[in-house]
Enzyme design. Structure first.
Site, PDB file in Angstrom:
ATOM      1  N   GLY A 171       0.815  -1.203   0.000  1.00 13.84           N
ATOM      2  CA  GLY A 171       0.000   0.000   0.000  1.00 13.84           C
ATOM      3  C   GLY A 171       0.852   1.257   0.000  1.00 13.84           C
ATOM      4  O   GLY A 171       1.933   1.306  -0.596  1.00 13.84           O
ATOM      5  N   SER A 172       0.405   2.275   0.709  1.00 18.50           N
ATOM      6  CA  SER A 172       1.047   3.589   0.651  1.00 18.50           C
ATOM      7  C   SER A 172       2.463   3.603   1.221  1.00 18.50           C
ATOM      8  O   SER A 172       3.215   4.543   0.955  1.00 18.50           O
ATOM      9  CB  SER A 172       0.186   4.625   1.390  1.00 18.50           C
ATOM     10  N   SER A 173       2.834   2.607   2.002  1.00 20.02           N
ATOM     11  CA  SER A 173       4.196   2.587   2.539  1.00 20.02           C
ATOM     12  C   SER A 173       5.226   2.439   1.419  1.00 20.02           C
ATOM     13  O   SER A 173       6.410   2.705   1.620  1.00 20.02           O
ATOM     14  CB  SER A 173       4.358   1.466   3.570  1.00 20.02           C
ATOM     15  N   GLN A 174       4.781   2.043   0.223  1.00 22.75           N
ATOM     16  CA  GLN A 174       5.708   1.936  -0.899  1.00 22.75           C
ATOM     17  C   GLN A 174       5.935   3.260  -1.608  1.00 22.75           C
ATOM     18  O   GLN A 174       6.894   3.419  -2.362  1.00 22.75           O
ATOM     19  CB  GLN A 174       5.199   0.917  -1.921  1.00 22.75           C
TER      20      GLN A 174
END
Length: 588
Positions: free
Chosen positions: A275-278
């Protein structure tokens, strides 16, 4: 005379024609070889605390020939006396006492005092031999890392299996002569080959950090009703793993009492969509390629149509002028996709692989996953935007934490490690040889991304406010990703929440990654960021890492974050429900 001639002929046949054959048969009948098990090496944490060792255990055996001439009542009485001490019921014991063999086990690797009590029963034909028994003093604290051994002390799982050849040593043997009935021949030969003990191994794990991380993960699982959770703590300068927690866990001392599904080390075996952690990696690639800078302005709408799909930000908003740093701070899907389109599929794919996606880490842990990243040549219309925001690609927590460690380490990738070295009979540590580092992004790009990650924690519209630690600058990123359906296109209604970050962010010493599977509430900023904060705070204290003077006002930020965390975190939810390409790619 005929009888004498026959006898001489037979003697000649035995001694001259078949002499060697009968001599060999004689040797085989009287020679016995008893294996002497080697002492298995210990496993220590980085500070010398014992995580696995061997103690004297007892193996209970019986010579069924001793019961061949006794009455049935004697067998029943012996079985009844033995039943309280061995892991067999009375019927199984009776069966072994009457087998047509010379030897049968009644129990293996029992406690030494149990063996003593059996000997004190004085049952003819029943005896005890000493054998090593593997024990794990920390119970389930490092169960999935260490693994366990089998009944004959061979490594079967975890590091016990991976380093079995180093830990096991070489067994010895006693070669002696015995009469066919089992009696020793006093004048017979006797030769002893001593066993060579196995080497010890020293891990990078810090037992104290492992303990506080496990407690924090367990508390978060309970408070969020999650089905599983994982945490990894890594030294940002050496990539040594200081803690690796996977819950639910198991106690290797009593593994038969647990579900075998809990034996696996989820930090390296289980994959999830980051998700957004990438997004930090997507921006790192774009900055390194000179496509954007941290202050590059973009006109960002709340939705964008690509191919046959529409991607949206989690909350509707008018077109806004946002810098690249603000896009990361707010975790805008649309803004990230706009940057990724300029970067292109081939370059995004190349950088993600350089960050460690799609390949096992250097840990070499049994059962470790490669993750899932399709070659960019096979991407289709929605692949680039989907992968750019962390969907349609899957990683292990070890991979994701390592990727952030590269940013923390000025853009240089090192192989993560969990074993510091081995210790032989001389008592000296022989360090594991580490590979040379490989540059992924420039030191300047890494510093820029770290500043952006600080803003993703400290910014007024940041999704990671609850990760802030008083006295330290923290950089990191939240993630909330839908879980793909297992056997159908698209995504399920369940989510994975993540947070990965570093501290002190301007000169990182530690990187911590956490993943919570199916929590309630679902947002990484609400459930994963506080877990990160608790683990990172404890690890900084254990490692005696000084506070960052430039973060002296951070405690005020913490108070503000409590009231706005829910609102901010909701900005970084999963992508649009209209997007199904990511799940399809992962299944393939």
């Amino acid at each position: 005379m005929l009888i004498a001639i026959a006898m001489v002929a037979q003697l000649a046949n035995i001694q001259l024609v078949h002499g060697d054959e009968y001599a060999d048969r004689s040797i085989r009948q009287r020679e016995r070889t008893i294996e002497l098990p080697a002492s298995r090496g210990r496993v220590y944490d980085r500070n010398g605390d014992i995580l696995a060792t061997s103690v004297d255990g007892a193996a209970i055996f019986v010579d069924p020939r001793q019961f061949a001439t006794t009455d049935t009542m004697s067998v029943h009485r012996a079985a009844a006396l033995l039943a309280p001490h061995v892991p067999l019921d009375v019927a199984d014991i009776r069966e072994r006492l009457t087998r047509p063999t010379q030897f049968a086990y009644l129990g293996r690797q029992l406690d030494w005092d149990v063996g003593q009590r059996v000997v004190e029963l004085g049952i003819p034909g029943v005896g005890m031999v000493r054998e090593p028994k593997r024990v794990y003093p920390t119970s389930g604290l490092v169960g999935q890392i260490i693994g366990f051994t089998g009944i004959d002390s061979q490594g079967l799982h975890g590091l016990e299996a991976q380093y079995d050849s180093i830990l096991s040593g070489q067994p010895g043997a006693v070669m002696l002569e015995r009469a066919p009935g089992g009696l020793s021949i006093a004048s017979g030969s006797r030769e002893v080959q001593p066993a060579t003990p196995g080497n010890d191994i020293v891990l990078t794990i810090d037992r104290e950090i492992q303990h506080v991380a496990a407690q924090a993960v367990e508390a978060t699982m309970k408070s969020t009703s999650a089905i599983a959770a994982t945490a990894v703590v890594m030294d940002a300068e050496t990539f040594e793993i200081l803690a690796m927690v996977s819950l639910p866990s198991f106690d290797p001392n009593h593994r038969d009492q647990t579900d075998s599904a809990d034996w696996r080390n989820r930090a390296v075996t289980d994959v999830f969509e980051p998700g957004s952690s990438q997004k930090a990696l997507t921006f790192a690639a774009a900055i390194e390629e000179g496509i954007v800078g941290p202050h590059t302005p973009l006109s960002v709408a709340d939705r964008i149509a690509i191919a046959d799909a529409e991607f949206t930000d989690i909350a509707p908003h008018p077109v806004q002028q946002l810098s690249v740093t603000q896009i990361l701070e707010r975790s805008s899907n649309v803004g990230t996709i706009m940057v990724a389109r300029e970067l292109g599929a081939s370059r995004l794919d190349r950088y993600l692989r350089a960050f460690g996606y799609g390949a096992r880490t250097a840990l070499g842990f049994p059962g470790e996953s490669n993750g899932l990243l399709r070659p960019h040549e096979s991407w289709w219309g929605t692949s680039l935007p989907t992968i750019a925001i962390g969907q349609g690609v899957a990683v292990t927590l070890a991979q994701l934490t390592t990727a952030y460690a590269i940013i923390a380490n000025d853009g240089v990738a090192l192989g993560p490690s969990i074993v510091r070295g081995t210790v032989g009979v001389d008592g000296r540590l022989d360090p594991v040889t580490s590979a040379a580092g490989e540059r992924v992004i420039s030191a300047n790009t890494a510093a820029i991304v770290r500043d952006m990650l600080i803003q993703a924690v400290e910014g007024t519209e940041a999704t990671g406010n609850l990760a802030a630690i008083p006295g330290y600058r923290v950089g990191g990123k939240t993630g909330t990703a839908s879980k793909p359906n297992v056997d159908a296109p698209g995504y399920s209604t369940e989510y994975v929440a993540t947070f990965v970050g570093m501290a002190p962010a301007h000169d990182p010493k530690l990187v911590v990654g956490v993943m919570i599977d199916e929590p309630t509430p679902i947002f990484g900023g609400v459930v994963a960021a506080p877990l990160f904060r608790e683990i990172m705070s404890a690890a900084l204290a254990v490692r005696s890492i000084s506070a960052d003077d430039s973060a002296a006002t951070l405690d005020v930020l913490i108070e503000q974050a409590q009231s706005q965390a829910i609102i901010a975190a909701e900005q970084e939810g999963p992508g649009s429900d209209d997007v199904t390409g990511g799940a399809s790619e992962q299944r393939q």
